[in-house]
Design an enzyme around this catalytic site. Structure first.
Site, mmCIF file in Angstrom:
data_model
loop_
_atom_site.group_PDB
_atom_site.id
_atom_site.type_symbol
_atom_site.label_atom_id
_atom_site.label_comp_id
_atom_site.label_asym_id
_atom_site.label_seq_id
_atom_site.Cartn_x
_atom_site.Cartn_y
_atom_site.Cartn_z
ATOM 1 N N TYR A 110 -13.126 -37.204 -17.965
ATOM 2 C CA TYR A 110 -13.080 -38.638 -18.268
ATOM 3 C C TYR A 110 -12.873 -39.442 -16.989
ATOM 4 O O TYR A 110 -13.637 -40.364 -16.678
ATOM 5 C CB TYR A 110 -11.962 -38.937 -19.260
ATOM 6 C CG TYR A 110 -11.792 -40.420 -19.526
ATOM 7 C CD1 TYR A 110 -12.702 -41.115 -20.316
ATOM 8 C CD2 TYR A 110 -10.733 -41.137 -18.967
ATOM 9 C CE1 TYR A 110 -12.564 -42.474 -20.551
ATOM 10 C CE2 TYR A 110 -10.578 -42.489 -19.200
ATOM 11 C CZ TYR A 110 -11.499 -43.158 -19.994
ATOM 12 O OH TYR A 110 -11.358 -44.512 -20.212
ATOM 13 N N ASP A 117 -13.771 -38.086 -28.160
ATOM 14 C CA ASP A 117 -14.239 -39.038 -27.140
ATOM 15 C C ASP A 117 -15.455 -38.590 -26.341
ATOM 16 O O ASP A 117 -15.648 -39.047 -25.209
ATOM 17 C CB ASP A 117 -13.108 -39.336 -26.142
ATOM 18 C CG ASP A 117 -11.847 -39.866 -26.782
ATOM 19 O OD1 ASP A 117 -11.924 -40.337 -27.933
ATOM 20 O OD2 ASP A 117 -10.781 -39.821 -26.131
ATOM 21 N N GLU A 144 -11.013 -46.876 -30.607
ATOM 22 C CA GLU A 144 -10.291 -47.993 -30.014
ATOM 23 C C GLU A 144 -10.988 -48.554 -28.771
ATOM 24 O O GLU A 144 -10.469 -49.482 -28.172
ATOM 25 C CB GLU A 144 -8.855 -47.604 -29.655
ATOM 26 C CG GLU A 144 -8.712 -46.726 -28.437
ATOM 27 C CD GLU A 144 -7.270 -46.530 -27.979
ATOM 28 O OE1 GLU A 144 -6.353 -47.090 -28.604
ATOM 29 O OE2 GLU A 144 -7.066 -45.822 -26.991
ATOM 30 N N GLU A 161 -16.540 -48.769 -24.428
ATOM 31 C CA GLU A 161 -16.949 -47.502 -23.821
ATOM 32 C C GLU A 161 -18.078 -46.863 -24.613
ATOM 33 O O GLU A 161 -18.927 -46.171 -24.044
ATOM 34 C CB GLU A 161 -15.756 -46.557 -23.708
ATOM 35 C CG GLU A 161 -14.777 -46.963 -22.621
ATOM 36 C CD GLU A 161 -13.716 -45.920 -22.339
ATOM 37 O OE1 GLU A 161 -13.601 -45.474 -21.186
ATOM 38 O OE2 GLU A 161 -12.989 -45.553 -23.286
#
Length: 762
Positions: free
Chosen positions: A373, A446, A527, A531
């Site tokens: 990330y 994610d 959330e 992104e």
């Protein structure tokens, strides 16, 4: 079905039982991935709650129903407007009501969780554990098979019905409180009940006999060979509503399909939603579909056709009697970078921050942490600086950053690092980046956030070094990440269909296994809508560079739709979603059954607000769609910070007081460039996906060109239009191809753009 040999899997021989990770290496061009994690590194979860026929396919992770395949005791599944839960004796079905939940932050959260479900169960046998038996694009089939006996259900996003089937015997209905029967006008097939403050109706086959066993229990005695029943929550108890539902109750949804079409000439994205049905008895009347606000608002194709509405966590879901419907959204485009700043009183300052940032490019790619990330954020950060270096004529610095980017990405892709590597799990159909963080491996979280940064950085490299991006070099590894988050094939063994993206809700989900811990009862969540938008923009740019029209169209579809999801369910710019009791201007966390103004790691307001803004890039102009909202959102931050000063939880290692001040300056500039530039502090904090170079270039660009204009479109994928306060327009278009193109703007302007160049009209 996507062939597995595309990823080198078919060439493996005798490595499945190898003990060492090195023996499990798979070459892909110049890169390498592995089939198992190294000793001590976490493993991915097991998706065992699937019928045998699905075990050979990729597991559907990061979906609204993913909890079903990972947990033998699944939590509530939020289909909207109904919720479902597999209980020990059958299916719990509910139509939740709004709950206003006060918080320690002195605001409120809005929940729509089930409090008093009805339960439908087989009377002749005990059901088995719930397993996923099939999935459409927005519907699921669930079985509770126990030996030769089967009790199954089909649920769909937006559908007010649950469609139930039982292999033998009768069905039992258990109520949370005594129910009052109403309506049906003598139709013996229908049982309509008012239970507490909700209205439900059950629709059996001809010959069904309803027996009230107690004030809270009914039996549906089903005729032999007719083991089916539909259950609906009604939006009201009006006779005409019950009559409408009765007319469609026996059209059982058996499949759902979404199709997208991007028309570059019109810059339009048309999405078609189609449900297939089986008519159990009577005329073929078709289903009732429930449309979300982003589907029915400003949609001429459904105006005048919508029926009653449900109050839900996503606003009003309105009923449409149809097998299919369409939405049309305008794609407003973006370009990979904006032109250089040639004349500005702050040009010397821009040169100064560039020199400083360029010297720190290596550090910027490592800031934040070691996981994929942070590395992805760092690489995209440097890639955006490389763009600016090139546009400002700093070609030596640009070339240096290109080399740094290639080296960093190759370090991970090569498989030679002792710490950083990629694993492909065949049983799940997913790629994981090691080391794990944010439960990216353990919960498959994610992926679109992480890999979106990587794909954008790779596309920027490919613009300058096409040979680097060839499949036989490093492009194959990039394609692996692309397919992990955006495979358009259904029922593939390699990867699931659109892993994170929910075509019907119009946004993505972040949690891979569908919700965990104390928040598991709220369903899946996301959330960081920004992104997600960043990921789909990255797909578009990678596709344009590679000349992949199908991937381009998919990217445009998801980018445009995710923006609609954010505008409606994060920012509520049309005032259609948020409850009157909700005190905040925006939502930072969207759950299946709730929305909140919080983050997973802090209740500090600047980060709560900024998580749906970052990363600011040239694809972020959609954030300026409503300039008045931008101002209102930023004005709210003052009060939020004052409340936090009184009641907030202060961490030991508190962030700087001006954390993410660069994001807020850039965001403000989308509505008011002068105000954005004035509030930026050159020496203030810097978000780890941004840089002083990028922030100042962004602010000076908007000062020169004006905010984005959403009234003019173009017949090419990579374009942007800006309008100053004096009405002057700036037109930009980028040509990622190898031959010149002529771009036609919708207001009559034309622009010829050379290959690999940014064209401009002032």
């Amino acid at each position: 079905m996507k062939p597995l040999y595309r990823y080198g899997l078919a060439v493996l021989v005798g490595v499945g039982c190898a003990a060492g990770a090195a023996a499990q290496a798979v070459k892909l061009g110049a890169g390498t991935y592995f089939l198992a994690p190294r000793g001590g590194d976490p493993k991915m979860p097991t998706a065992a709650q699937r019928v045998d026929s699905l075990l050979g396919r990729a597991a559907p992770t990061s979906q609204w129903y993913s909890k079903l395949v990972f947990d033998p005791k699944p939590e509530v599944i939020y289909a909207q407007p109904l919720t479902f839960k597999a209980a020990p004796d059958g299916f719990e079905i509910a139509y939740p009501s709004k709950q206003v939940v006060p918080t320690v932050r002195h605001d409120v959260e809005i929940y729509y969780t089930p409090k008093a479900p009805i339960v439908v169960s087989p009377a002749a046998f005990a059901p088995g554990p719930a397993k996923l038996a099939g999935a459409g694009d927005w519907s699921v089939d669930v079985t509770m098979k126990n030996g030769a006996d089967d009790f199954s259900a089909t649920f769909a996003h937006g559908s007010p019905f649950a469609y139930l089937r039982v292999s033998r015997g009768d069905l039992r209905l258990r109520l949370p409180a005594p129910g009052e029967r109403f309506g049906a006008d003598g139709d013996a097939r229908v049982l309509a009940l008012h239970v507490k403050d909700k209205d439900y109706a059950l629709f059996g086959p001809t010959g069904v006999r309803w027996e009230q066993v107690s004030p809270t229990e009914w039996l549906a005695h089903l005729p032999t060979g007719k083991g089916y029943l539909s259950v609906a929550a009604l939006p009201d108890a009006q006779p005409e509503t019950l009559a409408l539902f009765t007319g469609h109750a026996w059209a059982f949804i058996t499949g759902t399909h979404v199709a997208w079409h991007y028309d570059p000439a019109k810059s339009q994205v048309e999405t078609t939603f189609t449900a297939t049905t089986q008519t159990m008895e009577g005329p073929d009347s078709g289903p009732l579909l429930g449309l979300y606000p982003h589907q029915w608002f400003d949609n001429p194709s459904v105006q005048g056709k919508l029926g009653p509405a449900y109050d839900t966590v996503r606003g009003q879901i309105k009923v449409l009697a149809a097998t299919s419907f369409k939405t049309d959204y305008t794609y407003h485009g973006f370009v990979p970078y904006w032109p250089g700043i040639k004349a500005s009183p702050r040009l010397e300052q821009l040169d100064d921050v560039m020199k400083s940032d360029f010297r720190q490019a290596n550090r910027m790619m490592r800031e934040g942490g070691e996981s994929g990330y942070w590395i992805g954020k760092g690489m995209q950060r440097v890639a955006l600086m490389m763009d600016i270096a090139d546009q400002q004529g700093k070609t030596t610095a640009g070339d240096d950053m290109l080399k740094k980017l290639e080296d960093r990405m190759q370090e991970w892709f090569s498989g030679d690092s002792s710490r950083t590597y990629f694993v492909y799990d065949k049983s799940l159909g997913t790629v994981a980046a090691y080391p794990s963080e944010f439960f990216s491996v353990e919960q498959i979280n994610d992926h679109h956030f992480w890999y979106g940064y990587w794909i954008r950085a790779a596309a920027e490299i490919a613009l300058r070094d096409p040979a680097w991006a060839a499949k036989d070099r490093w492009g194959g590894m990039v394609d692996l990440l692309v397919d992990d988050i955006a495979t358009p094939e259904r029922d593939s063994a390699a990867f699931p269909f659109l892993r994170n993206f929910d075509p019907y809700e119009g946004h993505s989900w972040a949690n891979g296994i569908g919700g965990v811990g104390e928040y598991g009862a709220l369903g899946n969540n996301q959330e960081a809508s920004s992104e997600a938008v960043n990921a789909w923009a990255a797909l578009i740019l990678w596709a344009e560079v590679k000349g992949d029209t199908a991937l381009r169209d998919l990217g445009v579809y998801m980018y445009t739709t995710e923006i609609q999801g954010a505008l409606n369910y994060v920012f509520d710019i049309h005032h259609l979603v948020f409850a009157p009791e909700y005190k905040n201007v925006e939502v930072s966390q969207v759950f299946g059954g709730a929305y909140k103004h919080n983050t997973w790691w802090t209740d500090e307001p600047r980060q709560i607000k900024g998580i749906n803004l970052l990363p600011i890039t040239t694809a972020s102009t959609y954030l300026g769609r409503d300039p008045a909202y931008v101002k209102r959102n930023m004005d709210a931050l003052k009060g939020e910070m004052a409340t936090y000063a009184k009641y907030g939880t202060k961490p030991v290692n508190a962030p700087p007081d001006d954390i993410w001040q660069d994001l807020f300056a850039e965001y403000t500039a989308l509505a008011d460039p002068a105000a954005g530039l004035a509030m930026w502090d050159r020496w203030g904090s810097v978000e780890t996906g941004d840089s002083r170079t990028h922030t100042l270039h962004w602010l000076l660009s908007l000062q020169a060109m004006g905010p984005p204009d959403f009234g003019v479109t173009a017949d090419t994928t990579l374009y942007s239009v800006f309008r100053r306060a004096d009405g002057h327009l700036t037109y930009l278009a980028f040509n990622a191809g190898s031959a010149p193109i002529t771009v036609h703007f919708s207001d009559g302007k034309t622009l010829t753009v050379a290959p690999k160049q940014l064209g401009r009209i002032d």
